[in-house]
Design a protein around this motif. Structure first.
Motif, PDB file in Angstrom:
ATOM      1  N   SER A  78       5.860  -4.501  -6.838  1.00 17.55           N
ATOM      2  CA  SER A  78       5.239  -3.316  -7.427  1.00 17.55           C
ATOM      3  C   SER A  78       3.780  -3.206  -7.008  1.00 17.55           C
ATOM      4  O   SER A  78       3.293  -2.115  -6.681  1.00 17.55           O
ATOM      5  N   CYS A  79       3.070  -4.322  -6.992  1.00 18.14           N
ATOM      6  CA  CYS A  79       1.652  -4.320  -6.597  1.00 18.14           C
ATOM      7  C   CYS A  79       1.466  -3.968  -5.125  1.00 18.14           C
ATOM      8  O   CYS A  79       0.457  -3.382  -4.751  1.00 18.14           O
ATOM      9  N   THR A  80       2.439  -4.326  -4.287  1.00 20.50           N
ATOM     10  CA  THR A  80       2.324  -4.032  -2.861  1.00 20.50           C
ATOM     11  C   THR A  80       2.883  -2.666  -2.506  1.00 20.50           C
ATOM     12  O   THR A  80       2.747  -2.226  -1.364  1.00 20.50           O
ATOM     13  N   GLY A  81       3.540  -2.011  -3.444  1.00 17.09           N
ATOM     14  CA  GLY A  81       4.127  -0.714  -3.168  1.00 17.09           C
ATOM     15  C   GLY A  81       5.427  -0.815  -2.395  1.00 17.09           C
ATOM     16  O   GLY A  81       5.880   0.159  -1.806  1.00 17.09           O
ATOM     17  N   LEU A  88      11.341   3.191  -6.144  1.00 13.14           N
ATOM     18  CA  LEU A  88      11.211   3.923  -7.396  1.00 13.14           C
ATOM     19  C   LEU A  88      12.515   4.661  -7.690  1.00 13.14           C
ATOM     20  O   LEU A  88      13.167   5.157  -6.774  1.00 13.14           O
ATOM     21  N   ASN A 133       7.908   4.443  -2.852  1.00 14.84           N
ATOM     22  CA  ASN A 133       6.801   4.110  -3.738  1.00 14.84           C
ATOM     23  C   ASN A 133       5.498   4.355  -2.989  1.00 14.84           C
ATOM     24  O   ASN A 133       5.224   3.723  -1.976  1.00 14.84           O
ATOM     25  N   THR A 134       4.690   5.280  -3.463  1.00 13.38           N
ATOM     26  CA  THR A 134       3.410   5.570  -2.808  1.00 13.38           C
ATOM     27  C   THR A 134       2.247   4.913  -3.537  1.00 13.38           C
ATOM     28  O   THR A 134       1.091   5.182  -3.240  1.00 13.38           O
ATOM     29  N   GLY A 135       2.557   4.053  -4.493  1.00 14.10           N
ATOM     30  CA  GLY A 135       1.515   3.348  -5.237  1.00 14.10           C
ATOM     31  C   GLY A 135       1.278   1.967  -4.651  1.00 14.10           C
ATOM     32  O   GLY A 135       1.760   1.631  -3.574  1.00 14.10           O
ATOM     33  N   GLY A 136       0.551   1.167  -5.364  1.00  8.06           N
ATOM     34  CA  GLY A 136       0.285  -0.196  -4.935  1.00  8.06           C
ATOM     35  C   GLY A 136      -0.794  -0.269  -3.874  1.00  8.06           C
ATOM     36  O   GLY A 136      -1.426   0.721  -3.515  1.00  8.06           O
ATOM     37  N   ASN A 137      -0.979  -1.444  -3.348  1.00  7.56           N
ATOM     38  CA  ASN A 137      -1.979  -1.705  -2.327  1.00  7.56           C
ATOM     39  C   ASN A 137      -1.451  -1.203  -0.987  1.00  7.56           C
ATOM     40  O   ASN A 137      -0.594  -1.826  -0.373  1.00  7.56           O
ATOM     41  N   ARG A 138      -1.960  -0.070  -0.528  1.00 11.51           N
ATOM     42  CA  ARG A 138      -1.434   0.563   0.681  1.00 11.51           C
ATOM     43  C   ARG A 138      -1.725  -0.250   1.936  1.00 11.51           C
ATOM     44  O   ARG A 138      -0.933  -0.268   2.875  1.00 11.51           O
ATOM     45  N   ASN A 188       0.797  -2.997   1.921  1.00 15.68           N
ATOM     46  CA  ASN A 188       2.102  -2.413   2.225  1.00 15.68           C
ATOM     47  C   ASN A 188       2.223  -2.142   3.717  1.00 15.68           C
ATOM     48  O   ASN A 188       3.268  -2.385   4.320  1.00 15.68           O
TER      49      ASN A 188
END
Length: 141
Positions: free
Chosen positions: A60-63, A67, A80-85, A88
């Protein structure tokens, strides 16, 4: 001639990265497709992997965790466009290299494609597998 100072800085930076990786005693560079620069980038962003209580939290943290994009009777997962891009992106490069160069990553990719998964879903799963502890994926951190 204008390129020479830039190349010189790049060589010095890579030498510093090699020294930092050696000091950290990480085994990241043993992963196929992972060189000095990418390993240093991953270590810089991850730091201590034990900060993530579970592999799901890490994903989840890495994206790299999918989802849920389901609606009604349709079941689907989305990007997933969140997390640390930046992290990722590094994991994506690693996954693509492993798929291209053969070995366990390519075997995993082919197996999942024959099971009916989409190439994007398999790449996402391969990104997520890179740092999961256990016999299924070698946890180098």
């Amino acid at each position: 001639m204008a390129e020479l100072p830039r190349v010189d800085r790049q060589v010095k930076n890579e030498a510093q990265m090699r020294d930092a990786l050696a000091a950290s005693r990480t085994t990241l560079t043993t992963l196929p497709g992972l060189g000095t620069v990418l390993a240093a980038k991953i270590l810089r962003h991850i730091g201590d992997v034990s900060r993530s209580p579970t592999e799901h939290h890490f994903a989840s943290c890495t994206g790299s965790a999918p989802l849920d994009a389901s609606s009604g009777k349709m079941s689907a997962t989305g990007l997933n466009t969140g997390g640390n891009r930046a992290l990722n992106s590094a994991l994506h490069i690693l996954a693509v290299c492993q798929i291209r160069d053969g070995g366990r990553g390519q075997e995993y990719y082919r197996r999942k494609i024959t099971e009916g998964k989409t190439p994007a879903a398999v790449r996402r799963a391969l990104k997520r597998r890179q740092f999961i502890p256990g016999p299924e994926a070698g946890s180098p951190l």
